[in-house]
Design a protein around this motif. Sequence first.
Motif, short mmCIF file in Angstrom:
data_model
loop_
_atom_site.label_atom_id
_atom_site.label_comp_id
_atom_site.label_asym_id
_atom_site.label_seq_id
_atom_site.Cartn_x
_atom_site.Cartn_y
_atom_site.Cartn_z
N VAL A 152 -4.01 5.02 -2.25
CA VAL A 152 -3.43 4.74 -0.94
C VAL A 152 -4.53 4.19 -0.05
CG1 VAL A 152 -2.33 5.70 1.11
CG2 VAL A 152 -1.68 6.53 -1.16
N ALA A 153 -4.28 3.02 0.52
CA ALA A 153 -5.21 2.41 1.46
C ALA A 153 -4.44 2.03 2.72
CB ALA A 153 -5.87 1.18 0.84
N GLU A 154 -5.11 1.43 3.67
CA GLU A 154 -4.43 1.03 4.90
C GLU A 154 -3.39 -0.04 4.59
OE1 GLU A 154 -5.47 -0.58 9.41
OE2 GLU A 154 -7.07 -0.28 7.94
N ASN A 155 -2.14 0.28 4.88
CA ASN A 155 -1.01 -0.64 4.71
C ASN A 155 -0.72 -1.00 3.25
OD1 ASN A 155 -0.68 -0.82 7.54
ND2 ASN A 155 -2.21 -2.46 7.65
N SER A 156 -1.19 -0.19 2.31
CA SER A 156 -0.90 -0.49 0.91
C SER A 156 -0.97 0.78 0.06
CB SER A 156 -1.89 -1.53 0.35
OG SER A 156 -3.19 -0.98 0.25
N ALA A 157 -0.34 0.70 -1.10
CA ALA A 157 -0.37 1.80 -2.07
C ALA A 157 -0.15 1.22 -3.46
CB ALA A 157 0.71 2.84 -1.75
N ALA A 158 -0.64 1.93 -4.47
CA ALA A 158 -0.49 1.44 -5.84
C ALA A 158 -0.38 2.61 -6.80
CB ALA A 158 -1.68 0.57 -6.22
N ILE A 159 0.40 2.42 -7.85
CA ILE A 159 0.57 3.42 -8.89
C ILE A 159 0.39 2.74 -10.24
CG2 ILE A 159 2.12 5.08 -9.98
CD1 ILE A 159 3.56 5.37 -7.32
#
Length: 225
Positions: free
Chosen positions: A177-184
């Motif tokens: 999770v980062a600023e204004n984004s997410a990834a799985i």
Amino acid sequence: MKKISVIALVGVGLLLASCDKGKTAETAATAQEQTVAESKGETLAVDTVGSVVNWKAFHKGGMAPRWGTLTVKSGDISVDAGQVSAGNFVIDMNSIKVDPASVTEKDKKPADLEAHLKNPDFFDVAKNPTSDFKITSVTDLKEAPKDAVAGANKTVSGNLTLSGKTMNVTFPAKVEVAENSAAIQAKFTVNRADWGLKFGTSEADPAEWMISKDIEIAIDVKAKK
């Protein structure tokens, strides 16, 4: 002679199955459908261009592996207090592709395999044009299994719907999770028979029984504001 050859084929199948050479991802824990996680915090739309689902299937013992991709049609990831709280991903089953590099036999074509995977023997995409995955929980992962995706830091559980049937699966994943984004990112193995995909699983026909029930799934889903 026919009886002897059939017995020999079964024996080879048993030997190859015991080797389990083709499997490169841990088998996901499977259970009945669970309550979907409540969306909390900020909702980020899935980047359908930057996201992909990879799949791999093979005959028992890892023989004649086939692999390819599926497209993520839509979805979202919810982020609350810097953590993924929920998520929903829709997969376009009509987008299933077979990598030509995985089909080395001269008498077989990737397009023919794609057509077979789309017909009622497998995913019956005319009846079930989409599959989906809905997160039911995300928890901290203390120790990643050796075959987990690199950097795995969470345990993700979710309801996976294939060919109209829903089962809950649990697997290790790398969640960022980062600023204004997410990834799985994750990779895991499922038994397709759990979803009723039983073509080639009958022990009454040794030729079909050689087809493994295992399907490896690797997901790479990105979402952004």
